[in-house]
Design an enzyme around this catalytic site. Sequence first.
Site, short mmCIF file in Angstrom:
data_model
loop_
_atom_site.label_atom_id
_atom_site.label_comp_id
_atom_site.label_asym_id
_atom_site.label_seq_id
_atom_site.Cartn_x
_atom_site.Cartn_y
_atom_site.Cartn_z
N ASP A 21 0.84 -1.20 0.00
CA ASP A 21 0.00 0.00 0.00
C ASP A 21 0.88 1.25 0.00
O ASP A 21 1.98 1.23 0.56
CB ASP A 21 -0.92 -0.03 1.24
CG ASP A 21 -2.14 0.83 1.05
OD1 ASP A 21 -2.30 1.44 -0.02
OD2 ASP A 21 -2.95 0.93 2.01
N HIS A 38 3.00 3.03 -8.96
CA HIS A 38 2.80 1.59 -9.21
C HIS A 38 4.04 0.99 -9.90
O HIS A 38 4.43 -0.13 -9.60
CB HIS A 38 1.55 1.35 -10.07
CG HIS A 38 0.28 1.76 -9.38
ND1 HIS A 38 0.02 1.44 -8.07
CD2 HIS A 38 -0.80 2.47 -9.81
CE1 HIS A 38 -1.16 1.94 -7.73
NE2 HIS A 38 -1.67 2.57 -8.76
N LEU A 132 12.44 -19.63 -4.06
CA LEU A 132 11.36 -18.88 -3.41
C LEU A 132 10.01 -19.16 -4.06
O LEU A 132 9.90 -19.20 -5.29
CB LEU A 132 11.66 -17.37 -3.51
CG LEU A 132 10.62 -16.46 -2.86
CD1 LEU A 132 10.80 -16.42 -1.33
CD2 LEU A 132 10.71 -15.04 -3.42
C1 FPP Z 1 -1.65 0.09 -3.44
O1 FPP Z 1 -1.27 1.42 -3.48
C2 FPP Z 1 -1.32 -0.56 -4.67
C3 FPP Z 1 -2.15 -1.29 -5.48
C4 FPP Z 1 -3.57 -1.53 -5.21
C5 FPP Z 1 -1.67 -1.86 -6.72
C6 FPP Z 1 -0.41 -2.64 -6.55
C7 FPP Z 1 0.09 -2.92 -7.87
C8 FPP Z 1 1.38 -2.92 -8.22
C9 FPP Z 1 2.54 -2.64 -7.37
C10 FPP Z 1 1.62 -3.14 -9.64
C11 FPP Z 1 2.11 -4.40 -10.08
C12 FPP Z 1 2.10 -5.57 -9.20
C13 FPP Z 1 2.89 -6.62 -9.42
C14 FPP Z 1 2.81 -7.87 -8.63
C15 FPP Z 1 3.89 -6.53 -10.46
P1 FPP Z 1 -2.38 2.54 -3.61
O2 FPP Z 1 -2.56 2.86 -5.04
O3 FPP Z 1 -3.60 2.11 -2.89
O4 FPP Z 1 -1.66 3.72 -2.88
P2 FPP Z 1 -2.35 4.89 -2.04
O5 FPP Z 1 -3.08 4.23 -0.91
O6 FPP Z 1 -1.19 5.69 -1.59
O7 FPP Z 1 -3.26 5.62 -2.98
#
Ligand code: FPP
Length: 243
Positions: A21, A38, A132
């Site tokens: 997050d 991201h 892993l």
């Molecule tokens: C949370 O941060 C993030 C997500 C819901 C998306 C996670 C996705 C990735 C890291 C992309 C790719 C994943 C892989 C496995 C390659 P948020 O957007 O909720 O952040 P915020 O709370 O600060 O808005």
Amino acid sequence: MGDIINSDGRKIPEHVAIILDGNGRWAKKRFLPRNAGHVQGAANIEKVCTIARDMGIKYVTVYAFSTENWKRPSAEVEAIMKLLRQYLKDCRKKCKKNNMKVRVIGDISVLDEDFQNTIKDLVDYSKEHTGLNFTVALNYGSRDEIRRAFKEIMKEHDEGKISLDDIDEKLISDHLDTRELPDPDLVIRTSGEQRMSNYMMWQIAYSEFYFTDTLWPDFSKKDLEAAVDFYNKVDRRFGGIKS
Ligand code: FPP
């Protein structure tokens, strides 16, 4: 459950599940578009997996996209899907190099066929690897996973394959997407939020929870060590008493 004691006497959790997050906030702080967060978050997954493996952690499961994340603006959903697709395509080389075994949990049947095939090929390609165990939760939601398991169990019951008395905790676990994984020992959530957001609700019944204010793209070796140090301080009794 299957803790390993490493050379400096530290107890290492076998399975660490991570709620990534804070990508959006990481980007905002730098006046960048959310997608830049991201991208940085995806790059950090690889780094953290390497650190985890070197520490002796056997399973790392990351929450990449939840069943609820479809509610985000369509441009962001598309950008995350594009990133995931590319990441899983590139993962083949990393798997080979690191002997990593990849699994995907969640309902991937909603993804386009090409994307589903990328995932199936990668899972199949890495299935004999012994390094892993890296699992990506994609279109994953615990309630949806349990709903799908219920349907499958009911179907087997209706077909006469199982009786009501066969339905015990193991049978339910064996119908979940995580059937090949041990339950998480440690769940880490970054960015200061303290909730589970529909993540492996059945499987985390006895997991320990570590929350940190660090935003996911900044999560480093120091943070993982702090999480493992926290894990070392807790006394896991699984409902029993200390012997
Ligand atoms: C949370 O941060 C993030 C997500 C819901 C998306 C996670 C996705 C990735 C890291 C992309 C790719 C994943 C892989 C496995 C390659 P948020 O957007 O909720 O952040 P915020 O709370 O600060 O808005």
